[in-house]
Write an enzyme that holds these catalytic residues in place. Sequence first.
Site: not given
Ligand SMILES: Cc1ncc(COP(=O)(O)O)c(C=O)c1O
Length: 418
Positions: A274, A341
């Site tokens: 993210r 919907c």
């Molecule tokens: C094992 C693992 N690593 C990394 C991430 C990445 O998380 P983020 O996108 O919040 O940095 C996730 C997200 O679900 C994850 O499950």
Amino acid sequence: MSISHVDLNALADKYGTPLYLYDQNAMEDKIDAYLDNFVSDRFETQVLYASKAFSCKGMIQLVKQKGMSLDVVSGGELFVAQQVGFDMKKVYFHGNNKSADEIEFALSLDVSTIVVDNYQELLLVDKLAKQLGKKIKVLFRLNIGVDAHTHKYISTALFESKFGMMPDSKAFADCMSYFSDNTNVVFDGIHCHIGSQVFEINAYKLAIDKMVDIISQWSKPLTLNIGGGFGVRYTDEDKPIDTAELCKMLIDYVHKALDDKKVKINKLLIEPGRSIVGEAGSTIYTVGFTKQIPTKSFYFVDGGMTDNIRPALYQAKYDCDVVGKQNEPKTNKVTIAGKCCESGDLIIEDVMLPDAQSGDRIVVYTTGAYGYSMSSNYNKATTPAVVFVKDGNAKVVIKRQTYQDLVANDVDDEWSKL
Ligand SMILES: Cc1ncc(COP(=O)(O)O)c(C=O)c1O
């Protein structure tokens, strides 16, 4: 109104709406901030892009060019990496329920490491590795019971979570006693991921303490993977930590924890998803009808939960502007609703905006992570195009789906006796 010197109305005119757009400079700056600051003079470090946040050939190509490593969680994500010629020695394969086909695919591509979720998986990986004549490094995903104070659907290390094994469980003990000279799996270390959209550095510190404590059982220096989940700014309520500062704090804290326990590690990994693509991404919609009911005013837009499920799934909050009217007084309290919907198909509830008419464009910010990647064809909505913008230029990295794409896999097969 523009992003990276590209006018948003011009983009919408050219490529249509809804439109996902990514500021490539913003992604590159983030990646650089991670790669430049997540470094140690004591052990190797690696920053893995968690491709579940947004995966397509254009994105993984960028990650490759920047020299990052990659976290994949499915055969599909692995296939995208293969398609762009990603160095498989930098690929880590995660997931709590990998199929035999997916594991075989990963082994045949010689990925660096499989992150094993449970004992059954360890047995399967070893069996398949033997069949294929491969040796494969494994990390174990541990559930260390740290509350990351985030939404329960994106909290992943509470004891009730489906991910990983508890460090004191029989399952983990069985895994640890499994290795021998005859196994094709090679124990390389441990992994945790406490959740997503996490702002509390203390949650990571607690996780590091627990992980270093666990890893101190082995004399051989191992790999420690402390996951991703670093929070981003969706609205003013979110106060993300600067990436360079965050990396330095994590490295310093790992050094301290290792010193306290007199432990050495070989490698330290993090897995941001993210925070690399979230804020770099935005979605442009066009307003269709507007509606007033006694308790609310709506601006209806031409997308919705099909291109951004996060508000409906976990009450995620966003900010937005009416394109070209961002400096006008925000006098109207409105709800931006999609066209699906479902009553829950609301992108932003009760946001202050200027007066908008049918045909105005709305830009919703910070939609770069888990927007496109969680999109669906519900109501037979077509998935929007994805465009990267950089220094006044734009390029399409994913074409908009067509109605024809929606029926491309539909077949009128003959009945066959089973
Ligand atoms: C094992 C693992 N690593 C990394 C991430 C990445 O998380 P983020 O996108 O919040 O940095 C996730 C997200 O679900 C994850 O499950």
